[in-house]
Design a protein around this motif. Structure first.
Motif, short mmCIF file in Angstrom:
data_model
loop_
_atom_site.label_atom_id
_atom_site.label_comp_id
_atom_site.label_asym_id
_atom_site.label_seq_id
_atom_site.Cartn_x
_atom_site.Cartn_y
_atom_site.Cartn_z
N ASN A 17 46.16 36.62 27.71
CA ASN A 17 45.47 35.49 28.35
C ASN A 17 44.45 35.94 29.39
OD1 ASN A 17 46.89 33.61 26.84
ND2 ASN A 17 48.51 33.36 28.37
N TRP A 18 44.55 37.19 29.86
CA TRP A 18 43.57 37.72 30.79
C TRP A 18 42.17 37.73 30.18
CZ3 TRP A 18 46.23 42.77 33.00
CH2 TRP A 18 47.30 42.39 33.82
N PHE A 19 42.10 37.82 28.87
CA PHE A 19 40.81 37.98 28.19
C PHE A 19 40.26 36.65 27.69
CE2 PHE A 19 43.17 41.90 27.97
CZ PHE A 19 42.21 42.87 28.28
N ILE A 20 40.93 35.55 28.02
CA ILE A 20 40.50 34.23 27.56
C ILE A 20 40.15 33.38 28.77
CG2 ILE A 20 41.18 32.15 26.30
CD1 ILE A 20 43.18 33.89 24.75
N TYR A 21 39.02 32.68 28.69
CA TYR A 21 38.58 31.85 29.81
C TYR A 21 39.54 30.70 30.04
CZ TYR A 21 35.90 28.30 32.31
OH TYR A 21 35.50 27.33 33.21
N ASP A 22 39.95 30.55 31.29
CA ASP A 22 40.81 29.45 31.70
C ASP A 22 40.12 28.71 32.83
OD1 ASP A 22 42.73 27.68 32.50
OD2 ASP A 22 44.23 29.19 33.08
N PRO A 23 39.62 27.47 32.58
CA PRO A 23 38.89 26.75 33.63
C PRO A 23 39.73 26.47 34.86
CG PRO A 23 39.40 25.31 31.77
CD PRO A 23 39.72 26.70 31.34
N GLU A 24 41.05 26.48 34.72
CA GLU A 24 41.93 26.26 35.86
C GLU A 24 42.15 27.53 36.68
OE1 GLU A 24 42.91 23.28 36.70
OE2 GLU A 24 41.91 22.44 34.93
N SER A 25 41.82 28.67 36.09
CA SER A 25 42.03 29.95 36.77
C SER A 25 40.90 30.91 36.41
CB SER A 25 43.39 30.54 36.38
OG SER A 25 43.60 31.77 37.04
N PRO A 26 39.69 30.66 36.94
CA PRO A 26 38.57 31.55 36.62
C PRO A 26 38.77 32.94 37.21
CG PRO A 26 37.96 30.03 38.37
CD PRO A 26 39.31 29.59 37.86
N LEU A 27 38.11 33.92 36.63
CA LEU A 27 38.25 35.30 37.07
C LEU A 27 37.41 35.51 38.33
CD1 LEU A 27 39.35 38.12 36.54
CD2 LEU A 27 37.36 38.57 35.09
N LEU A 28 38.07 35.82 39.44
CA LEU A 28 37.41 36.07 40.71
C LEU A 28 37.93 37.36 41.31
CD1 LEU A 28 37.57 32.44 42.18
CD2 LEU A 28 35.59 33.54 41.12
N PHE A 29 37.20 37.90 42.29
CA PHE A 29 37.56 39.19 42.87
C PHE A 29 38.94 39.17 43.53
CE2 PHE A 29 32.85 40.46 43.55
CZ PHE A 29 32.78 40.86 42.23
N ASN A 30 39.32 38.04 44.11
CA ASN A 30 40.56 37.98 44.88
C ASN A 30 41.77 37.61 44.02
OD1 ASN A 30 39.18 35.43 44.73
ND2 ASN A 30 40.72 34.58 46.10
N THR A 31 41.76 38.02 42.75
CA THR A 31 42.89 37.76 41.86
C THR A 31 43.45 39.09 41.35
OG1 THR A 31 41.45 37.59 39.91
CG2 THR A 31 41.94 35.55 41.12
N GLY A 32 44.76 39.10 41.09
CA GLY A 32 45.38 40.28 40.53
C GLY A 32 44.83 40.62 39.16
N ARG A 33 44.44 39.60 38.42
CA ARG A 33 43.88 39.82 37.08
C ARG A 33 42.61 40.64 37.15
NH1 ARG A 33 41.17 35.71 33.18
NH2 ARG A 33 41.07 34.41 35.03
N PHE A 34 41.74 40.33 38.14
CA PHE A 34 40.52 41.12 38.28
C PHE A 34 40.83 42.56 38.63
CE2 PHE A 34 37.31 43.07 41.01
CZ PHE A 34 36.23 43.08 40.12
N LEU A 35 41.80 42.77 39.52
CA LEU A 35 42.16 44.14 39.90
C LEU A 35 42.58 44.95 38.68
CD1 LEU A 35 42.76 46.34 41.98
CD2 LEU A 35 45.02 45.30 42.31
N ALA A 36 43.43 44.36 37.84
CA ALA A 36 43.91 45.08 36.65
C ALA A 36 42.76 45.36 35.69
CB ALA A 36 45.00 44.25 35.96
N LEU A 37 41.92 44.36 35.44
CA LEU A 37 40.80 44.54 34.51
C LEU A 37 39.78 45.53 35.06
CD1 LEU A 37 40.29 40.83 33.40
CD2 LEU A 37 41.18 42.70 32.00
N PHE A 38 39.53 45.46 36.38
CA PHE A 38 38.55 46.36 36.97
C PHE A 38 39.02 47.81 36.90
CE2 PHE A 38 36.88 48.72 40.66
CZ PHE A 38 35.53 48.68 40.34
N LEU A 39 40.31 48.05 37.14
CA LEU A 39 40.83 49.41 37.07
C LEU A 39 40.68 49.98 35.66
CD1 LEU A 39 44.05 49.16 39.29
CD2 LEU A 39 41.86 50.25 39.86
N MET A 40 40.91 49.13 34.65
CA MET A 40 40.71 49.59 33.26
C MET A 40 39.24 49.88 33.01
SD MET A 40 43.37 47.34 30.94
CE MET A 40 42.94 45.73 31.62
N PHE A 41 38.38 48.97 33.47
CA PHE A 41 36.94 49.17 33.30
C PHE A 41 36.48 50.42 34.04
CE2 PHE A 41 33.05 48.66 35.85
CZ PHE A 41 32.09 48.77 34.85
#
Length: 317
Positions: A17-41
């Protein structure tokens, strides 16, 4: 007691679900999801640091993915806008006739501002008109794409700087798309000027230990501003008073007003600091966007210290 008791239990579905757009939970810098994705990137970015073209393409793909996870299908609007502006800049730079140059310039500005005006102000204008005249005119809900103001202003500055012959165009579309879609500043700025950013694309990537330290300082400080201070003040005090001011004393209402000034500053400047820090980890230096604005002695000085990239953009363009 085991370590698992303290960690969130993630399933493969959660990760997917990290890779799918969720209008209720957009990807922003202050989210754990961004941290995980950014580290992979970032792991891939480091491996590609010496391959110029692959590194640009890799970052563009992640930037578009980041924007898709922030605004959904509206990432296509960014792509369309970039194609239009790059094509116009190509012909503008090679055109010598004054009238034709102005046509290219104004066509680009009008197209960009039309998109911005439609998405940003259509709903507001219709609701205001209905309220003012007692109408009940309905229109399909126009969603505001995240960051549309920032990449629109960047595109306009790019075209105007070429028109003024202050810069030469990007060498190809990939380089231009990298400039306009660069994910650290895409959502909330600061606004990046082509004449400041394009030369960095073609420079050798250099990242010193002091750069890394400063970048981490900005990211952690920005996260504290945004999450710890701004969100806490908003949820626990400001929003409650503003939602029901008559339930609180005059002093509490006054403190809520002061609290809101702290909230909005920490929210905006915190996100800008994180953007500058993330960009610095990638080897790019973005302009300072806030410089202790509440220390200003006048409105004029405040404007020079608050959202500096926007105030200088308006002054110059």
């Amino acid at each position: 007691m085991q370590l698992n008791d303290f960690l969130p239990q993630l399933t493969w579905q959660d990760v997917g679900n990290w890779f799918i757009y969720d209008p209720e939970s957009p990807l922003l810098f202050n989210t754990g999801r961004f941290l995980a994705l950014f580290l992979m990137f970032y792991a891939g970015y480091i491996m590609l640091r010496d391959t110029f073209r692959m590194r640009l393409v890799y970052t563009i793909v992640f930037s578009l993915f980041f924007y898709y996870n922030s605004s959904g299908v509206y990432f296509l609007l960014l792509l369309m806008s970039s194609v239009v502006d790059y094509t116009l800049s190509y012909f503008l730079y090679r055109e010598q006739r004054t009238v034709q140059r102005r046509v290219y310039l104004w066509f680009s500005v009008i197209v960009n501002l039309t998109f911005l005006g439609y998405f940003k102000y259509t709903t507001f204008i219709l609701e205001s008109t209905n309220t003012l005249f007692g109408w009940n005119y309905t229109f399909h809900k126009v969603l505001l794409p995240v960051g549309i103001s920032f990449y629109t202003f960047q595109s306009i500055s790019y075209i105007i700087e070429i028109y003024r012959k202050e810069i030469t165009p990007a060498k190809n579309y990939v380089d231009y798309l990298f400039f306009v879609s660069f994910f650290p500043q895409l959502v909330a700025g600061p606004i990046v000027r082509a004449k400041d950013f394009l030369p960095q694309i073609y420079s050798k990537l250099q990242l010193t230990r002091s750069d890394v330290n400063y970048a981490l300082f900005l990211i952690i400080g920005g996260l504290i501003k945004k999450t710890v201070i701004s969100d806490y003040i908003s949820i626990n005090f400001v929003d409650r008073v503003f939602d029901s001011p008559n339930s609180y004393t005059a002093f509490e209402n006054l403190m809520a007003a002061y609290g809101y000034t702290i909230q909005i500053y920490c929210d905006f400047s915190g996100y800008s600091d994180m953007a500058i820090g993330v960009a610095l980890l990638l080897g790019f230096k973005l302009p300072t966007n806030f410089r202790t604005p509440y220390k200003s002695a006048s409105i004029t000085e405040f404007w020079r210290r608050w959202h500096i990239s926007l105030s200088t953009w308006l002054k110059d363009f």
